[in-house]
Scaffold this motif. Structure first.
Motif, short mmCIF file in Angstrom:
data_model
loop_
_atom_site.label_atom_id
_atom_site.label_comp_id
_atom_site.label_asym_id
_atom_site.label_seq_id
_atom_site.Cartn_x
_atom_site.Cartn_y
_atom_site.Cartn_z
N UNK A 122 14.95 3.48 -20.27
CA UNK A 122 14.06 3.58 -20.75
C UNK A 122 13.41 4.40 -21.37
N UNK A 123 14.43 5.97 -20.50
CA UNK A 123 14.51 6.61 -20.38
C UNK A 123 13.27 8.04 -20.41
N UNK A 124 14.07 9.59 -20.05
CA UNK A 124 13.25 10.09 -18.89
C UNK A 124 14.29 12.27 -18.99
N UNK A 125 13.85 12.94 -19.39
CA UNK A 125 14.01 14.13 -19.77
C UNK A 125 14.84 14.51 -17.96
N UNK A 126 15.98 14.41 -18.87
CA UNK A 126 17.52 14.68 -17.97
C UNK A 126 18.25 16.21 -18.34
N UNK A 127 17.78 17.02 -19.16
CA UNK A 127 18.36 18.32 -19.23
C UNK A 127 17.90 18.85 -19.86
N UNK A 128 17.89 20.96 -19.68
CA UNK A 128 16.93 21.99 -20.94
C UNK A 128 18.00 22.73 -21.38
N UNK A 129 17.58 22.95 -22.35
CA UNK A 129 17.60 24.00 -24.00
C UNK A 129 16.88 25.14 -23.77
N UNK A 130 17.50 26.32 -24.52
CA UNK A 130 15.89 26.83 -25.04
C UNK A 130 16.40 26.69 -26.85
#
Length: 159
Positions: A122-130
């Motif tokens: 179902x998806x969810x945020x699992x990483x951050x980038x710039x």
């Protein structure tokens, strides 16, 4: 009017690929990213490429995903003092250094990193980038990447 609004919101949530629980997780991550303090180290003034920024970061901190359960991620200076951090710590530190070394105000972007898991779960945020000028940069490599962005916060929202 309230009835129609409630129906509309219900339809959006039910038609979405993401569950309400995922949205809560996502917003929790975004809240952890706000309210940081810029930190100036004179070394940052010479870091004028993404590669140099990345090398400096990798010389000073290591990735540690076990830190993901904390309520608030650290300021850039705190992350360096600790010597480890999550992808969000890397991204915030990368933004901080790029501000001083390259005069760039980058956005922080929360992304779906593992597309197969995102579809299955179902998806969810699992990483951050710039992001700068529409290009997504992976703070852990300093290279341009192509991810599906979910949320983004402007430089002024972070610092």
């Amino acid at each position: 009017m309230k009835k129609y609004t409630l129906i509309f919101i219900s339809i959006i949530l039910l038609a979405s690929c993401h569950s309400p629980v995922d949205y809560v997780k996502d917003l929790n991550l975004v809240n952890k990213a706000e309210g940081h303090t810029l930190w100036h180290n004179p070394e940052f003034d010479t870091l004028d490429t993404y590669e140099k920024i990345n090398n400096w970061i990798l010389d000073h901190i290591v990735y540690d995903e076990s830190k993901d359960d904390v309520k608030k991620w650290g300021n850039p200076e705190d992350t360096v003092k600790l010597g480890y951090g999550t992808c969000l710590d890397f991204a915030i530190l990368f933004m901080n250094i790029a501000y001083y070394g390259m005069n760039q105000e980058m956005d922080l972007v929360c992304v779906e990193f593992k597309e197969s898991r995102a579809i299955e779960a179902g998806g969810y945020v699992d990483h951050t980038v710039v992001r700068y000028n529409g290009k997504y940069i992976e703070p852990q490599t300093g290279e341009e990447v192509f991810y599906t962005g979910r949320y983004s916060l402007k430089f002024s929202d972070i610092f």
